[in-house]
Design a protein around this motif. Structure first.
Motif, mmCIF file in Angstrom:
data_model
loop_
_atom_site.group_PDB
_atom_site.id
_atom_site.type_symbol
_atom_site.label_atom_id
_atom_site.label_comp_id
_atom_site.label_asym_id
_atom_site.label_seq_id
_atom_site.Cartn_x
_atom_site.Cartn_y
_atom_site.Cartn_z
ATOM 1 N N ASP A 102 28.625 67.113 73.338
ATOM 2 C CA ASP A 102 27.721 67.457 74.427
ATOM 3 C C ASP A 102 27.641 68.971 74.570
ATOM 4 O O ASP A 102 28.636 69.661 74.398
ATOM 5 N N TYR A 103 26.445 69.464 74.878
ATOM 6 C CA TYR A 103 26.337 70.864 75.289
ATOM 7 C C TYR A 103 25.138 71.024 76.212
ATOM 8 O O TYR A 103 24.228 70.185 76.199
ATOM 9 N N ILE A 104 25.175 72.063 77.015
ATOM 10 C CA ILE A 104 24.094 72.290 77.976
ATOM 11 C C ILE A 104 22.793 72.546 77.210
ATOM 12 O O ILE A 104 22.768 73.325 76.261
ATOM 13 N N PHE A 105 21.727 71.886 77.613
ATOM 14 C CA PHE A 105 20.397 71.927 76.988
ATOM 15 C C PHE A 105 20.370 71.221 75.634
ATOM 16 O O PHE A 105 19.643 71.609 74.731
ATOM 17 N N THR A 121 21.610 68.810 81.453
ATOM 18 C CA THR A 121 21.329 69.989 82.280
ATOM 19 C C THR A 121 22.584 70.617 82.852
ATOM 20 O O THR A 121 22.543 71.754 83.311
ATOM 21 N N ALA A 122 23.667 69.890 82.868
ATOM 22 C CA ALA A 122 24.881 70.481 83.447
ATOM 23 C C ALA A 122 26.137 69.867 82.848
ATOM 24 O O ALA A 122 26.171 68.675 82.548
ATOM 25 N N ILE A 123 27.124 70.722 82.644
ATOM 26 C CA ILE A 123 28.465 70.261 82.278
ATOM 27 C C ILE A 123 29.431 71.088 83.124
ATOM 28 O O ILE A 123 29.390 72.309 83.072
ATOM 29 N N GLY B 200 34.647 71.546 72.700
ATOM 30 C CA GLY B 200 33.344 72.207 72.782
ATOM 31 C C GLY B 200 32.761 72.199 74.181
ATOM 32 O O GLY B 200 31.552 72.104 74.361
ATOM 33 N N PRO B 202 31.769 73.908 77.811
ATOM 34 C CA PRO B 202 31.477 75.259 78.302
ATOM 35 C C PRO B 202 32.617 75.772 79.183
ATOM 36 O O PRO B 202 33.214 75.012 79.935
ATOM 37 N N ARG B 217 15.031 79.030 78.404
ATOM 38 C CA ARG B 217 14.724 77.633 78.118
ATOM 39 C C ARG B 217 13.208 77.410 78.061
ATOM 40 O O ARG B 217 12.481 77.790 78.977
ATOM 41 N N PRO B 248 25.397 76.155 70.440
ATOM 42 C CA PRO B 248 26.476 75.849 71.380
ATOM 43 C C PRO B 248 27.880 76.032 70.797
ATOM 44 O O PRO B 248 28.836 75.540 71.358
ATOM 45 N N PHE B 340 29.056 77.061 87.767
ATOM 46 C CA PHE B 340 27.800 76.520 87.251
ATOM 47 C C PHE B 340 26.672 76.751 88.258
ATOM 48 O O PHE B 340 25.577 77.173 87.900
ATOM 49 N N GLY B 374 29.477 75.402 74.190
ATOM 50 C CA GLY B 374 28.950 74.297 74.992
ATOM 51 C C GLY B 374 27.653 74.623 75.712
ATOM 52 O O GLY B 374 27.208 73.870 76.555
ATOM 53 N N ILE B 375 27.063 75.759 75.392
ATOM 54 C CA ILE B 375 25.793 76.139 76.029
ATOM 55 C C ILE B 375 24.749 76.367 74.943
ATOM 56 O O ILE B 375 24.878 77.290 74.133
ATOM 57 N N GLY B 376 23.736 75.551 74.918
ATOM 58 C CA GLY B 376 22.672 75.696 73.918
ATOM 59 C C GLY B 376 21.647 76.698 74.394
ATOM 60 O O GLY B 376 21.923 77.544 75.222
#
Ligand SMILES: [Zn+2]
Lengths: 134, 377
Positions: A102-105, A121-123, B200, B202, B217, B248, B340, B374-376
């Motif tokens: 999983d990763y954001i976006f 949209t969120a982790i 992985g 964030p 985005r 990510p 967040f 963890g952030i695309g």
């Protein structure tokens, strides 16, 4: 090198444990002796023995609980991490546990309602405020 | 009659007490003398015990970290041989910083050394785990680096503990015992970082990268050196170049190079630079608090900050910083909800900043600094 180190630590802790139990045993003997002296009428000596016994018992149990607590604190707890997935077409939103990959976006999983691709949209992890009262 | 017998009884007891009282007296003096001459030594042993307890805990954390690293390699890397030997060797790697007796040009030397280190690490990870893709390789590299940091902390504390035991010098033991709480905090932070990297997830440090990801985005994204991405996004009538480290995978990129590239592409015609980063909070400050200031908000060894300052000086570009406050534990462990949520607050601040400090049609660089794990985008 690290092996010998770990041996040393375990030996020392077992040694400490021995001392604790010895103190405990001696204090208990002191308490028992106190009762016999009390029976004989030697109240002052009985009183002293009682004092020594109680202090010994209190000290040894305190140290014992200290070491136990240290062992308990060793475990690293994993906070629950949640992933929020949203469908941009119908607004369907679901929250589940984090999975590897999983990763954001990240796009992927189809929406349960309209089969459109959904977007993460969120982790995040939620911290239960127990010690942190800023 | 009864009274006299009781009196007699009491007298006998008193006599008995008198007989024994010298024992208690002596005991008291002995304790007194022992504490006068050996007080410091006893205190030292108490301190040593404390350090020993922490060392024990550190060893546990370190071993756990190594175990997680090896398990992750086995799981996603599919190595032919057992990676344990290679991991153990990796954990002992060291980097020697450049000589700074003559400080001119030391930044470039440092950068060069860090580049070599980076390449070496990447090759090593590829050898350990051949089946990984780029993202996973980045994450593994970060995992191993965290394990390495834990190993290093453990070894330092062990060094001082053994040295203190050997020399029985109060000052050696004292200095380590005094900073121990801080070191333990850091070690625990690295331990949770290691888990986050292995999966992985964030981390709090990625707050800046998250802000940039949210802004870019839906816009066209291109890669810029090194390991960064940039998107041209119209915000409030300004043309903004939003950049972050490529996600990510766990990666901080070289934002300094990316900023320089974009400045050069626009021939220095940049109205302002806004940097967003996670910054250390002081105790008592709220987690996720957004604050604003000036200067290049970027951590690390200082190479990127130096480069950014060089390029903005050349073109006299003002630089603003928006920071998200968090402590060391939050920065390297999985991102907290408060952090967040602060991303949206930071975006509001950035917009406000642009409205106040720039004119319509201006070009603005928005750089989200931090680890993009963890952030695309
Ligand atoms: Zn849908």
């Amino acid at each position: 090198m690290s092996k010998t180190q770990s041996n040393a630590t375990t030996r020392i802790s077992s040694f400490v444990l021995l001392i604790i139990f010895l103190t405990l045993a001696l204090s208990l003997t002191a308490l028992i002796l106190a009762t016999t002296f009390f029976g004989q009428g030697n109240e002052i000596i009985a009183g002293y023995l009682l004092l020594i016994g109680f202090i010994g018992v209190a000290l040894s149990t305190y140290v014992l609980f200290q070491t136990r607590r240290r062992m308990l604190r060793l475990r690293i707890e994993i906070p629950p991490i949640v992933t929020t997935i949203e469908c941009r077409k119908c607004g369907f939103k679901s929250v589940r546990e984090f999975q590897r990959g999983d990763y954001i976006f990240k796009e992927g999983e189809p929406c349960q309602k309209c089969n459109e691709k959904m977007l993460i949209t969120a982790i995040y992890r939620e911290v239960k405020d127990k010690e942190k009262t800023a | 009659m009864a009274m006299s017998s009781a009196l007699q009884n009491g007298l006998i007891q008193l006599q008995l007490f008198e007989e024994y009282s010298w024992v208690f007296n002596l005991l008291f003096y002995v304790i007194f003398v022992v504490f006068i001459f050996y007080g410091q030594r006893i205190q030292m042993y108490v301190m040593l015990r404390e350090v020993e307890g922490s060392l024990f805990k550190l060893k546990y954390i370190k071993d756990e970290g190594r175990k997680i690293a090896i398990e992750t390699i086995k799981e996603i890397g599919k190595p032919q041989t057992d990676p344990a030997v290679r991991v153990d060797r990796f954990l002992e790697y060291f980097t020697i910083g450049p000589q700074s007796l003559d400080p001119a040009g030391v930044v470039w030397k440092l950068e060069h050394i860090l580049d070599i280190r980076d390449v070496r690490f990447k090759d090593e990870v590829k050898l350990m785990a051949p089946a990984t893709d780029d993202t996973q390789a980045h994450n593994l590299e970060n995992t191993l680096e965290a394990a390495m940091a834990l190993n290093f902390i453990y070894k330092i504390i062990r060094h001082f503990y053994l040295l203190g035991k050997k020399t029985l010098s109060l000052y050696i033991i004292m200095q380590i015992q005094m900073i121990l709480p801080l070191i333990m905090r850091e070690a625990e932070a690295y331990a949770s970082a290691l888990k986050a990297f292995a999966y992985g997830q964030p981390i709090g440090d990625g707050a800046g990268a998250l802000v940039a990801a949210k802004l870019m985005r839906g816009h066209e994204i291109r890669k810029v050196p090194k390991d960064c991405v940039v998107a041209t996004v119209p915000i409030e009538g300004r043309t903004t170049f939003v950049m972050k480290a490529e996600g990510p995978g766990g990666n901080v990129g070289k934002i300094g190079d990316a900023i320089k590239t974009v400045i050069d592409e626009n021939e220095g015609k940049i109205a302002t630079i806004i940097m967003i980063d996670a910054a250390m909070k002081l105790e008592g400050e709220e987690v996720g608090e957004v604050a604003e200031g000036v200067g290049a908000a970027i951590g690390g060894p200082g190479v990127d900050q130096f480069k950014i300052e060089e390029s903005i000086l050349k073109h006299h570009i003002p630089i603003n910083a928006v920071i998200v406050r968090e402590d060391i534990g939050d920065a390297v462990s999985p991102m907290r909800k408060e952090i967040f949520e602060s991303a949206d607050k930071a975006i509001e601040r950035i917009k406000q900043l642009m409205l106040e400090r720039t004119k319509e049609g201006d070009k603005v660089i928005i750089a989200g600094v931090g680890n993009s794990i963890g952030i695309g985008q």
